[in-house]
Motif scaffolding. Structure first.
Motif, PDB file in Angstrom:
ATOM      1  N   ILE A 142     -19.145 -28.616  12.301  1.00  0.00           N
ATOM      2  CA  ILE A 142     -18.682 -28.984  13.654  1.00  0.00           C
ATOM      3  C   ILE A 142     -19.143 -30.390  14.007  1.00  0.00           C
ATOM      4  O   ILE A 142     -18.374 -31.204  14.539  1.00  0.00           O
ATOM      5  N   ARG A 143     -20.383 -30.714  13.702  1.00  0.00           N
ATOM      6  CA  ARG A 143     -20.893 -32.044  14.062  1.00  0.00           C
ATOM      7  C   ARG A 143     -20.202 -33.131  13.235  1.00  0.00           C
ATOM      8  O   ARG A 143     -19.882 -34.210  13.770  1.00  0.00           O
ATOM      9  N   GLU A 144     -19.980 -32.867  11.961  1.00  0.00           N
ATOM     10  CA  GLU A 144     -19.305 -33.869  11.126  1.00  0.00           C
ATOM     11  C   GLU A 144     -17.857 -34.057  11.579  1.00  0.00           C
ATOM     12  O   GLU A 144     -17.343 -35.185  11.611  1.00  0.00           O
ATOM     13  N   LEU A 145     -17.196 -32.945  11.959  1.00  0.00           N
ATOM     14  CA  LEU A 145     -15.822 -33.053  12.459  1.00  0.00           C
ATOM     15  C   LEU A 145     -15.789 -33.814  13.778  1.00  0.00           C
ATOM     16  O   LEU A 145     -14.860 -34.574  14.051  1.00  0.00           O
ATOM     17  N   GLY A 146     -16.842 -33.641  14.598  1.00  0.00           N
ATOM     18  CA  GLY A 146     -16.901 -34.358  15.868  1.00  0.00           C
ATOM     19  C   GLY A 146     -17.122 -35.853  15.681  1.00  0.00           C
ATOM     20  O   GLY A 146     -16.817 -36.640  16.580  1.00  0.00           O
ATOM     21  N   LYS A 147     -17.644 -36.260  14.515  1.00  0.00           N
ATOM     22  CA  LYS A 147     -17.865 -37.689  14.244  1.00  0.00           C
ATOM     23  C   LYS A 147     -16.644 -38.341  13.571  1.00  0.00           C
ATOM     24  O   LYS A 147     -16.635 -39.557  13.340  1.00  0.00           O
ATOM     25  N   ALA A 148     -15.661 -37.521  13.223  1.00  0.00           N
ATOM     26  CA  ALA A 148     -14.502 -38.053  12.484  1.00  0.00           C
ATOM     27  C   ALA A 148     -13.721 -39.055  13.346  1.00  0.00           C
ATOM     28  O   ALA A 148     -13.590 -38.902  14.554  1.00  0.00           O
ATOM     29  N   ASN A 149     -13.215 -40.110  12.681  1.00  0.00           N
ATOM     30  CA  ASN A 149     -12.374 -41.104  13.350  1.00  0.00           C
ATOM     31  C   ASN A 149     -11.265 -41.510  12.377  1.00  0.00           C
ATOM     32  O   ASN A 149     -11.052 -40.870  11.353  1.00  0.00           O
ATOM     33  N   THR A 189     -11.201 -21.155  20.258  1.00  0.00           N
ATOM     34  CA  THR A 189     -10.857 -22.561  20.085  1.00  0.00           C
ATOM     35  C   THR A 189     -12.141 -23.377  20.098  1.00  0.00           C
ATOM     36  O   THR A 189     -12.940 -23.252  21.034  1.00  0.00           O
ATOM     37  N   VAL A 190     -12.361 -24.172  19.046  1.00  0.00           N
ATOM     38  CA  VAL A 190     -13.476 -25.136  19.027  1.00  0.00           C
ATOM     39  C   VAL A 190     -12.857 -26.504  19.288  1.00  0.00           C
ATOM     40  O   VAL A 190     -12.050 -27.007  18.496  1.00  0.00           O
ATOM     41  N   LEU A 191     -13.234 -27.109  20.410  1.00  0.00           N
ATOM     42  CA  LEU A 191     -12.651 -28.368  20.873  1.00  0.00           C
ATOM     43  C   LEU A 191     -13.730 -29.438  20.862  1.00  0.00           C
ATOM     44  O   LEU A 191     -14.843 -29.208  21.354  1.00  0.00           O
ATOM     45  N   LEU A 192     -13.414 -30.614  20.271  1.00  0.00           N
ATOM     46  CA  LEU A 192     -14.407 -31.667  20.128  1.00  0.00           C
ATOM     47  C   LEU A 192     -14.010 -32.882  20.967  1.00  0.00           C
ATOM     48  O   LEU A 192     -12.814 -33.111  21.225  1.00  0.00           O
ATOM     49  N   PRO A 193     -14.970 -33.661  21.434  1.00  0.00           N
ATOM     50  CA  PRO A 193     -14.671 -34.803  22.304  1.00  0.00           C
ATOM     51  C   PRO A 193     -13.735 -35.830  21.672  1.00  0.00           C
ATOM     52  O   PRO A 193     -13.051 -36.567  22.380  1.00  0.00           O
ATOM     53  N   ASN A 194     -13.659 -35.902  20.332  1.00  0.00           N
ATOM     54  CA  ASN A 194     -12.790 -36.882  19.665  1.00  0.00           C
ATOM     55  C   ASN A 194     -11.377 -36.351  19.462  1.00  0.00           C
ATOM     56  O   ASN A 194     -10.647 -36.832  18.601  1.00  0.00           O
ATOM     57  N   GLN A 195     -11.005 -35.320  20.241  1.00  0.00           N
ATOM     58  CA  GLN A 195      -9.666 -34.725  20.226  1.00  0.00           C
ATOM     59  C   GLN A 195      -9.412 -33.854  18.991  1.00  0.00           C
ATOM     60  O   GLN A 195      -8.302 -33.359  18.807  1.00  0.00           O
ATOM     61  N   GLU A 196     -10.399 -33.674  18.135  1.00  0.00           N
ATOM     62  CA  GLU A 196     -10.243 -32.766  17.012  1.00  0.00           C
ATOM     63  C   GLU A 196     -10.474 -31.332  17.501  1.00  0.00           C
ATOM     64  O   GLU A 196     -11.211 -31.098  18.477  1.00  0.00           O
ATOM     65  N   TYR A 197      -9.897 -30.362  16.837  1.00  0.00           N
ATOM     66  CA  TYR A 197     -10.052 -28.962  17.247  1.00  0.00           C
ATOM     67  C   TYR A 197      -9.831 -28.065  16.043  1.00  0.00           C
ATOM     68  O   TYR A 197      -9.241 -28.456  15.036  1.00  0.00           O
TER      69      TYR A 197
END
Length: 595
Positions: free
Chosen positions: A84-91, A123-131
């Motif tokens: 989850i944290r790595e996905l949240g850092k994705a750009n 649903t897991v929703l991340l601030p970088n619009q990934e989910y």
């Protein structure tokens, strides 16, 4: 107590007591119940409705707990958190393969926790619009959650709390449920939000539960604004609950009137913001209880008669052994000690009869032992009279022999005869049961001198007696059996040292210590000796006595001290292979008067 009651037997008294205590309260209870029917029925209806409400509330709470469990799993699972944290850092620069790998790991892990429930979407929703979603997203974009009016409240949730959203339109498109019960919470670490988890519960389980109630009953879940979240009629979802303002402030019950008819209104919080409410007609519930009360009345009457008959039979059965025991006691009182009740059984009367018979057995045994003890005592007194000789004659003869030997210049043998004379004097003279410690030590010195004369000067006797203990009186010949035991068993008739020490310990008792430098004992032998001293009486006919000069063995020493001092006496025995043996005796001190 009336005179006629005193003349009744125990059996008749018990029968009368049962009739009074069983029948009378039942009749009074029935009449009082009929008199207060209205209040009793109202109370029973309310309690019945509450019990039904508790059962439903447990099921609803179970569904809410499932939602909380899934959110906590997403937040705290150690396998999910790295992905989850790595996905949240994705750009835009992150490798697409890595992003896909993160999502697959999260989706697979989520599936393992939600599949057993079967009615939960995550649903897991991340601030970088990934989910990552557990449902098909062709018709719904989870990023639209950011636009919801309630999403700002999710960010304000503190700690590990949950935002209970309410009824949301079904976005999964995988079922025909029009609404989902939704809740969300932020994912934080060190007060930094790195994602959100949104859980949607399909309410079909709850609706199936609510459908079990009659058409004129209402069972629903409402939010804190009074809007219906779950109802057996899906068309009412989102509409206000008409009697929300009449709900009790705390979880409980109240009565409302609808079209002139009384209804029971119950409420119970299933989350801090949602309430389970139940509304049922009072008349319908009362009719069921009235029917039940009538049935209950006839059942109670039937069992009342049945129990009375059974109890009367049991009383007659139980009093028979008591009567037999009384007859046995009367016969024993007349002197027939051979009588026994022979009552058996595992109940109180059976145990009483068994204990009574064993008590009479012990009384007979004690009488027989007392007779035998008196007979042995008379035999011992006769033996003492037969063996007794004039002690003064012995002492005078020994002194004459000692003087003749001294006149011939043999002072060593003269000293031995003097020691033997002193030892015999103390052995024969039994007028004083207690003697000062210093006299007991003198006897031991004479005794060791005689031992060395037989086997050579191989035993060294060391005395370490505190001066304040020398006048304390102790039982006669207390130390001699211990010295003999140390010489025979400890030193094995070999050269060595025997030490006698005495002192006053902290609690004011006298402590005597006898230790030797002999072969000692193995731990098994030491344990056997300790057990032997505790469990075997010294005068047991099968226990051989120590062949000591005084006729008192090691067992008798401990038994004498136990008899004299009771619990104030204790001892220790320490020994080890090639470490010698150490015996400690502790008992109260007694200062004697000399002269």
């Amino acid at each position: 107590m009336p005179g006629w009651l005193r003349t009744l037997s125990l059996r008749n008294k018990l029968v009368l007591t049962i009739l009074v205590c069983l029948v009378l309260p039942s009749l009074v209870s029935m009449n009082v119940s009929n008199f207060f029917t209205r209040d009793a029925v109202r109370t029973q209806v309310t309690e019945t409705s509450r019990e039904s409400m508790r059962i439903v509330s447990q099921i609803v709470n179970s569904q809410m707990k499932n939602m909380i469990y899934v959110m906590n799993f997403i937040q705290f699972d150690e396998e999910l958190q790295p992905s989850i944290r790595e996905l949240g850092k994705a750009n835009e620069g992150t490798d697409k393969g890595d992003v896909l790998q993160y999502k697959q790991t999260i989706a697979k892990r989520m599936t393992t926790v939600i599949d057993p429930f079967g009615n939960i979407n995550v649903t897991v929703l991340l601030p970088n619009q990934e989910y990552v979603a557990s449902y098909t997203t062709f018709a719904f974009d989870p990023k639209d959650f950011f636009k919801k009016s309630w999403f700002g409240d999710v960010e304000k949730v503190s700690g590990y709390n949950v935002k209970w959203i309410g009824a949301e339109p079904n976005y999964s498109q995988e079922t025909n449920q029009p609404y989902l019960l939704s809740a969300a919470k932020p994912l934080r670490k060190n007060d930094v939000t790195y994602g959100y988890v949104i859980v949607g519960l399909e309410p079909r389980v709850l609706q199936d539960l609510f459908n079990q109630y009659q058409n004129n009953e209402i069972m629903a879940i409402v939010d804190q604004k009074g809007r219906i979240l779950v109802d057996k009629d899906s068309s009412t979802i989102g509409t206000p609950f008409p009697y929300f303002d009449q709900l009790p402030k705390e979880d409980g019950s109240s009565f409302v009137k609808v079209a002139g008819e009384d209804y029971i209104l119950l409420s119970s919080h299933v989350t801090p913001e949602w309430q389970l409410v139940n509304m049922s007609p009072y008349k319908t519930a009362a009719q069921k209880i009235e029917s039940f009360r009538k049935t209950d009345f006839f059942v109670q009457l039937f069992f009342l008669v049945l129990f009375a008959v059974v109890l009367l039979y049991m009383v007659r059965t139980l009093t028979k052994p008591i009567a037999r025991l009384v007859q046995t006691v009367v016969r024993i009182e007349s002197g027939q000690l051979g009588e026994r009740s022979n009552i058996s059984g595992v109940d109180e009367v059976g145990r009483l009869g068994y204990v009574f018979d064993r008590m009479i057995d012990r009384i007979e045994l004690m009488l027989e032992e007392n007779r035998r003890e008196q007979e042995l005592k008379r035999m011992a007194e006769l033996a003492m009279l037969q063996a007794q000789i004039n002690p003064h004659f012995l002492f005078n003869v020994l002194n004459s022999i000692r003087l003749k030997i001294m006149m011939k210049g043999d002072s060593e043998n003269a000293e031995l005869i003097s020691s033997l004379s002193s030892l015999l004097r103390m052995t024969i003279n039994r007028n004083n049961e207690y003697i000062p410690l210093h006299e007991e030590i003198e006897i031991i010195e004479h005794y060791v001198r005689l031992l060395n004369s037989r086997h050579g000067d191989r035993v060294e006797l060391r005395i370490s007696a505190a001066s304040d203990t020398l006048l304390i009186e102790i039982p006669r010949f207390l130390l001699q059996p211990l010295i003999e035991n140390a010489y025979i068993h400890g030193l094995k008739s070999k050269p060595g040292t025997i030490t006698i020490a005495s002192r006053i310990i902290e609690d004011g008792r006298l402590q005597l210590e006898v230790r030797d430098s002999g072969v000692g004992m193995a731990p098994e032998r030491l344990a056997e000796l300790r057990q032997h001293l505790v469990s075997v009486p010294a005068h047991h006919p099968h226990v051989p006595r120590s062949p000591s000069l005084s006729g008192i063995g090691l067992h008798n020493v401990f038994e004498r001290l136990r008899i004299i001092y009771g619990h104030r006496f204790d001892y220790e025995i320490e020994s080890g292979p090639d470490q010698g043996t150490r015996i400690l005796l502790r008992f109260p001190q007694q200062i004697g008067k000399e002269g």
